[in-house]
Design a protein around this motif. Structure first.
Motif, PDB file in Angstrom:
ATOM      1  N   LEU A   1      79.332  48.992  60.268  1.00  0.00           N
ATOM      2  CA  LEU A   1      78.375  49.446  61.275  1.00  0.00           C
ATOM      3  C   LEU A   1      78.789  48.989  62.669  1.00  0.00           C
ATOM      4  O   LEU A   1      78.718  49.750  63.647  1.00  0.00           O
ATOM      5  CB  LEU A   1      76.975  48.922  60.943  1.00  0.00           C
TER       6      LEU A   1
ATOM      7  N   THR B   1      81.676  50.953  63.981  1.00  0.00           N
ATOM      8  CA  THR B   1      81.228  52.223  64.550  1.00  0.00           C
ATOM      9  C   THR B   1      80.790  52.038  65.994  1.00  0.00           C
ATOM     10  O   THR B   1      81.118  52.854  66.872  1.00  0.00           O
ATOM     11  CB  THR B   1      80.067  52.797  63.719  1.00  0.00           C
TER      12      THR B   1
ATOM     13  N   VAL C   1      83.734  51.843  68.282  1.00  0.00           N
ATOM     14  CA  VAL C   1      84.205  53.179  68.665  1.00  0.00           C
ATOM     15  C   VAL C   1      83.367  53.711  69.824  1.00  0.00           C
ATOM     16  O   VAL C   1      83.895  54.274  70.790  1.00  0.00           O
ATOM     17  CB  VAL C   1      84.144  54.147  67.464  1.00  0.00           C
TER      18      VAL C   1
ATOM     19  N   THR D   1      82.170  44.004  69.354  1.00  0.00           N
ATOM     20  CA  THR D   1      82.023  45.446  69.631  1.00  0.00           C
ATOM     21  C   THR D   1      82.347  45.863  71.059  1.00  0.00           C
ATOM     22  O   THR D   1      82.496  47.051  71.316  1.00  0.00           O
ATOM     23  CB  THR D   1      80.604  45.979  69.295  1.00  0.00           C
TER      24      THR D   1
ATOM     25  N   ALA E   1      89.502  50.632  66.217  1.00  0.00           N
ATOM     26  CA  ALA E   1      88.250  51.337  66.516  1.00  0.00           C
ATOM     27  C   ALA E   1      88.075  51.514  68.017  1.00  0.00           C
ATOM     28  O   ALA E   1      87.702  52.600  68.493  1.00  0.00           O
ATOM     29  CB  ALA E   1      87.067  50.577  65.926  1.00  0.00           C
TER      30      ALA E   1
ATOM     31  N   LEU F   1      76.915  58.792  67.051  1.00  0.00           N
ATOM     32  CA  LEU F   1      77.357  57.598  66.325  1.00  0.00           C
ATOM     33  C   LEU F   1      76.313  56.486  66.403  1.00  0.00           C
ATOM     34  O   LEU F   1      76.087  55.754  65.432  1.00  0.00           O
ATOM     35  CB  LEU F   1      78.693  57.109  66.886  1.00  0.00           C
ATOM     36  N   THR F   2      75.670  56.362  67.553  1.00  0.00           N
ATOM     37  CA  THR F   2      74.638  55.328  67.711  1.00  0.00           C
ATOM     38  C   THR F   2      73.423  55.629  66.840  1.00  0.00           C
ATOM     39  O   THR F   2      72.874  54.742  66.182  1.00  0.00           O
ATOM     40  CB  THR F   2      74.219  55.218  69.189  1.00  0.00           C
TER      41      THR F   2
ATOM     42  N   THR G   1      74.245  54.968  63.216  1.00  0.00           N
ATOM     43  CA  THR G   1      74.232  53.532  62.952  1.00  0.00           C
ATOM     44  C   THR G   1      72.813  53.026  62.778  1.00  0.00           C
ATOM     45  O   THR G   1      72.516  52.245  61.865  1.00  0.00           O
ATOM     46  CB  THR G   1      74.918  52.769  64.098  1.00  0.00           C
TER      47      THR G   1
END
Length: 245
Positions: free
Chosen positions: A26, A29, A32, A162, A195, A222-223, A226
């Motif tokens: 997660l 992601t 990214v 992240t 990523a 993507l958010t 997640t």
């Protein structure tokens, strides 16, 4: 190489009962997403970063020194927005301190709203970045990235901040076998770098072809994914939802 691939596989499919559960994929992601958004901010919003504040501090210094192509005001606004977002992330972290699943669900939900507004703003402007669009996007994306960074810190998954890779890359080299280390979490570290690279590459390609709204829409997708996946997975009591000891 076989060991690195094995480590990477365990990162994507964590063993049952592993203390971080589904959090690593997660957070990858969201890494990214960071690459996508920083591609937008640097290439489309006047050479400013909304996720990497080390770069922003340096850009601010360069701008104040008179370097061309950089904006001191844009850097200051990005820094302020990031700090406000991190403050909000800290408050969420305190509120959901005992449940990492609810924390990530709430944070990505708020972040999705912020990104959704940027999609609407960019679409309303026809993809053109006027001064108003520029600063609106810097503020909203900076808030989201500050929130994301603060929450990732609170989640406490090693090597998955992240938004920055400096310590990840340093650890990858300093803890490697040639350096005399045991190379812990090498697969996770490599995936984190890949990523970020993937998000930035895709974002740059799309932006250079004039697809600003598409990039922001992809970051939004993507958010939201997640947030939804985290919500579903955290509905069941599991070891990973509790803070790491």
């Amino acid at each position: 190489m076989r060991q690195l691939l094995s480590d990477a596989g365990r990162t994507l499919v964590p063993p049952r009962g592993e203390r971080h559960g589904p959090l690593p994929p997660l957070l990858l992601t969201l890494t990214v997403v960071t690459g996508l958004i920083d591609a937008v901010s640097f290439l489309g919003l006047g050479h400013v970063l909304v996720a990497n504040m080390t770069g922003n501090v340096i850009f601010l210094a360069f701008a104040l020194a008179g370097a061309a192509g950089l904006s001191a005001s844009a850097s200051v606004v990005a820094l302020a927005a990031f700090l406000l977002g991190a403050l909000a992330g800290g408050r969420l972290g305190s509120r959901f301190a005992a449940h990492r699943g609810r924390l990530l669900t709430a944070a990505t939900g708020v972040q999705a709203v912020l990104v959704a507004v940027t999609v609407a703003v960019a679409a309303a402007g026809g993809g053109r970045v006027t001064t108003g669009v520029q600063y609106t996007l810097i503020v909203l994306l900076g808030l989201g990235m500050g929130l994301q960074n603060a929450v990732a810190r609170r989640l406490g998954v090693p090597d998955l901040t992240t938004t920055v890779l400096t310590l990840t890359l340093a650890g990858l080299a300093a803890d490697s076998a040639p350096a005399g280390g045991a190379a812990p979490r090498s697969g996770r570290r490599i995936l984190s770098v890949l990523a970020m690279f993937l998000g930035a590459f895709v974002g740059a390609v799309l932006l250079l072809h004039g697809h600003l709204v598409l990039i922001l829409g992809l970051a939004l997708l993507l958010t939201v994914l997640t947030s939804v996946i985290t919500h579903r997975l955290s509905a069941v009591d599991a070891a990973w939802i509790r803070p790491p000891s």
